[in-house]
Design a protein around this motif. Structure first.
Motif, PDB file in Angstrom:
ATOM      1  N   GLN A   1       6.229  14.259  -4.210  1.00 59.43           N
ATOM      2  CA  GLN A   1       6.668  15.427  -3.437  1.00 59.43           C
ATOM      3  C   GLN A   1       6.290  15.291  -1.969  1.00 59.43           C
ATOM      4  N   VAL A   2       5.158  14.693  -1.686  1.00 61.56           N
ATOM      5  CA  VAL A   2       4.780  14.474  -0.287  1.00 61.56           C
ATOM      6  C   VAL A   2       5.810  13.568   0.385  1.00 61.56           C
ATOM      7  N   MET A   3       6.261  12.531  -0.334  1.00 64.17           N
ATOM      8  CA  MET A   3       7.290  11.655   0.238  1.00 64.17           C
ATOM      9  C   MET A   3       8.595  12.418   0.468  1.00 64.17           C
ATOM     10  N   GLN A   4       8.976  13.289  -0.465  1.00 65.69           N
ATOM     11  CA  GLN A   4      10.182  14.097  -0.272  1.00 65.69           C
ATOM     12  C   GLN A   4      10.024  15.020   0.935  1.00 65.69           C
TER      13      GLN A   4
ATOM     14  N   GLY B   1      26.580   2.063  15.801  1.00 63.81           N
ATOM     15  CA  GLY B   1      27.556   1.917  14.730  1.00 63.81           C
ATOM     16  C   GLY B   1      27.164   0.938  13.639  1.00 63.81           C
ATOM     17  N   ALA B   2      26.118   0.161  13.836  1.00 64.10           N
ATOM     18  CA  ALA B   2      25.695  -0.827  12.848  1.00 64.10           C
ATOM     19  C   ALA B   2      25.011  -0.139  11.666  1.00 64.10           C
ATOM     20  N   ASP B   3      25.388  -0.543  10.451  1.00 67.76           N
ATOM     21  CA  ASP B   3      24.742  -0.029   9.246  1.00 67.76           C
ATOM     22  C   ASP B   3      23.432  -0.764   9.019  1.00 67.76           C
ATOM     23  N   PHE B   4      22.515  -0.128   8.326  1.00 67.70           N
ATOM     24  CA  PHE B   4      21.275  -0.797   7.916  1.00 67.70           C
ATOM     25  C   PHE B   4      20.902  -0.325   6.526  1.00 67.70           C
ATOM     26  N   SER B   5      20.140  -1.159   5.829  1.00 70.08           N
ATOM     27  CA  SER B   5      19.648  -0.828   4.496  1.00 70.08           C
ATOM     28  C   SER B   5      18.386  -1.637   4.264  1.00 70.08           C
ATOM     29  N   ASP B   6      17.356  -1.006   3.784  1.00 70.36           N
ATOM     30  CA  ASP B   6      16.090  -1.689   3.543  1.00 70.36           C
ATOM     31  C   ASP B   6      15.367  -0.990   2.407  1.00 70.36           C
ATOM     32  N   ARG B   7      14.683  -1.774   1.588  1.00 67.17           N
ATOM     33  CA  ARG B   7      13.878  -1.222   0.502  1.00 67.17           C
ATOM     34  C   ARG B   7      12.415  -1.495   0.782  1.00 67.17           C
ATOM     35  N   GLY B   8      11.563  -0.711   0.141  1.00 67.57           N
ATOM     36  CA  GLY B   8      10.144  -0.928   0.302  1.00 67.57           C
ATOM     37  C   GLY B   8       9.336  -0.046  -0.624  1.00 67.57           C
ATOM     38  N   THR B   9       8.047  -0.014  -0.339  1.00 63.18           N
ATOM     39  CA  THR B   9       7.110   0.782  -1.127  1.00 63.18           C
ATOM     40  C   THR B   9       6.209   1.559  -0.187  1.00 63.18           C
ATOM     41  N   ALA B  10       6.063   2.838  -0.454  1.00 63.86           N
ATOM     42  CA  ALA B  10       5.119   3.682   0.283  1.00 63.86           C
ATOM     43  C   ALA B  10       3.843   3.759  -0.546  1.00 63.86           C
TER      44      ALA B  10
ATOM     45  N   HIS C   1      19.408   7.922   5.578  1.00 59.44           N
ATOM     46  CA  HIS C   1      19.259   8.515   4.258  1.00 59.44           C
ATOM     47  C   HIS C   1      18.068   7.858   3.581  1.00 59.44           C
ATOM     48  N   PHE C   2      17.427   8.610   2.730  1.00 61.76           N
ATOM     49  CA  PHE C   2      16.198   8.153   2.103  1.00 61.76           C
ATOM     50  C   PHE C   2      16.260   8.470   0.621  1.00 61.76           C
ATOM     51  N   GLU C   3      16.096   7.469  -0.229  1.00 61.67           N
ATOM     52  CA  GLU C   3      16.027   7.662  -1.674  1.00 61.67           C
ATOM     53  C   GLU C   3      14.643   7.224  -2.128  1.00 61.67           C
ATOM     54  N   ILE C   4      14.073   7.957  -3.070  1.00 62.90           N
ATOM     55  CA  ILE C   4      12.792   7.516  -3.599  1.00 62.90           C
ATOM     56  C   ILE C   4      12.910   7.291  -5.091  1.00 62.90           C
ATOM     57  N   GLY C   5      12.080   6.384  -5.584  1.00 62.62           N
ATOM     58  CA  GLY C   5      12.026   6.100  -7.005  1.00 62.62           C
ATOM     59  C   GLY C   5      10.841   6.810  -7.643  1.00 62.62           C
ATOM     60  N   LYS C   6      10.561   6.408  -8.858  1.00 67.22           N
ATOM     61  CA  LYS C   6       9.502   7.016  -9.644  1.00 67.22           C
ATOM     62  C   LYS C   6       8.134   6.584  -9.123  1.00 67.22           C
ATOM     63  N   PRO C   7       7.232   7.528  -8.854  1.00 70.65           N
ATOM     64  CA  PRO C   7       5.880   7.165  -8.412  1.00 70.65           C
ATOM     65  C   PRO C   7       5.143   6.385  -9.506  1.00 70.65           C
ATOM     66  N   SER C   8       4.274   5.477  -9.084  1.00 69.38           N
ATOM     67  CA  SER C   8       3.468   4.715 -10.032  1.00 69.38           C
ATOM     68  C   SER C   8       2.398   5.601 -10.643  1.00 69.38           C
ATOM     69  N   ASP C   9       1.746   5.100 -11.663  1.00 69.42           N
ATOM     70  CA  ASP C   9       0.565   5.791 -12.180  1.00 69.42           C
ATOM     71  C   ASP C   9      -0.530   5.681 -11.132  1.00 69.42           C
ATOM     72  N   PRO C  10      -1.367   6.703 -11.017  1.00 66.46           N
ATOM     73  CA  PRO C  10      -2.461   6.650 -10.035  1.00 66.46           C
ATOM     74  C   PRO C  10      -3.464   5.540 -10.378  1.00 66.46           C
ATOM     75  N   GLU C  11      -3.986   4.908  -9.330  1.00 65.34           N
ATOM     76  CA  GLU C  11      -5.036   3.897  -9.486  1.00 65.34           C
ATOM     77  C   GLU C  11      -6.189   4.284  -8.578  1.00 65.34           C
TER      78      GLU C  11
ATOM     79  N   VAL D   1      -1.227   5.908  -5.090  1.00 68.41           N
ATOM     80  CA  VAL D   1       0.038   5.938  -5.801  1.00 68.41           C
ATOM     81  C   VAL D   1       1.045   5.216  -4.924  1.00 68.41           C
ATOM     82  N   THR D   2       1.897   4.399  -5.528  1.00 68.21           N
ATOM     83  CA  THR D   2       2.975   3.763  -4.775  1.00 68.21           C
ATOM     84  C   THR D   2       4.298   4.388  -5.194  1.00 68.21           C
ATOM     85  N   VAL D   3       5.192   4.505  -4.220  1.00 71.68           N
ATOM     86  CA  VAL D   3       6.500   5.111  -4.447  1.00 71.68           C
ATOM     87  C   VAL D   3       7.552   4.174  -3.850  1.00 71.68           C
TER      88      VAL D   3
END
Length: 190
Positions: free
Chosen positions: A75-78, A152-161, A121-131, A139-141
């Motif tokens: 939720q913090v990431m959202q 006009g150039a498009d961009f797309s990148d993935r990562g982990t927070a 635009h920002f999409e998030i996946g399922k948070p990891s289990d806490p460590e 937690v990683t997201v």
């Protein structure tokens, strides 16, 4: 190198496409963002450029989400993403650890990173289990950022927070016991 990585990460995070409502305990909820569907196609999970395909359905909470849980970190990431889309940079900056200092930038530098982006635009996946480690919980997201630059150039990148909070140890403050963004790691162009 770290400052450069953070600056690049922040340059990309000018906006988002968050879930409908963000509900953080003791924090103001940003106004819902009502955008038309993005003009840039979003790849499906498990396909090139999309988030990892985790076919395990998320369990719907049976009440409020515990702000100390992994879902609370999500939720913090959202919330962060919604603030960036609304260009509320000072508030987004404050969600980084050390009152924004973990970003490696001043508040003014943080805001300046968003000047060249027209559509993000920002999409998030399922948070990891806490460590846990040394009195802190992490937690990683996974996330995917995509959009269009002003040129006009498009961009797309993935990562982990990576989000961090201090465990409920004696002497820790309420602020320390909240989730904060510790770092953003990018995998490379999707």
């Amino acid at each position: 190198m770290r400052k450069r990585l953070v600056m690049v990460a922040l340059a990309v995070l000018v906006g988002c496409r968050p879930a409908a409502d963000v509900n953080l305990a003791n924090e103001a909820t940003p106004e819902p963002v009502r955008n038309a569907a993005p003009s840039i196609a979003s790849p499906a999970p498990g396909t090139a450029g999309g988030l990892p395909d985790d076919r395990t359905p998320l369990a719907e909470p049976k009440g409020p989400i515990d702000p100390k849980s992994a879902e609370g970190a999500g939720q913090v990431m959202q919330h962060y993403a919604a603030l960036l889309e609304q260009r509320r940079f000072a508030e987004a900056y404050s969600l980084w650890g050390d009152g924004g200092g973990a970003s490696g930038l001043s508040e003014q530098e943080f805001a300046a990173q968003f000047a060249d982006y027209a559509e993000i635009h920002f999409e998030i996946g399922k948070p990891s289990d806490p460590e846990g480690a040394a009195g802190s919980i992490y937690v990683t997201v996974p996330f995917r950022l995509y959009g269009r630059q002003k040129n006009g150039a498009d961009f797309s990148d993935r990562g982990t927070a990576t989000l961090r909070r201090v465990n409920d140890v004696p002497g820790s403050s309420e602020e320390q016991r909240r989730w904060h963004i510790e770092r953003l790691d990018f995998d490379g162009a999707a």
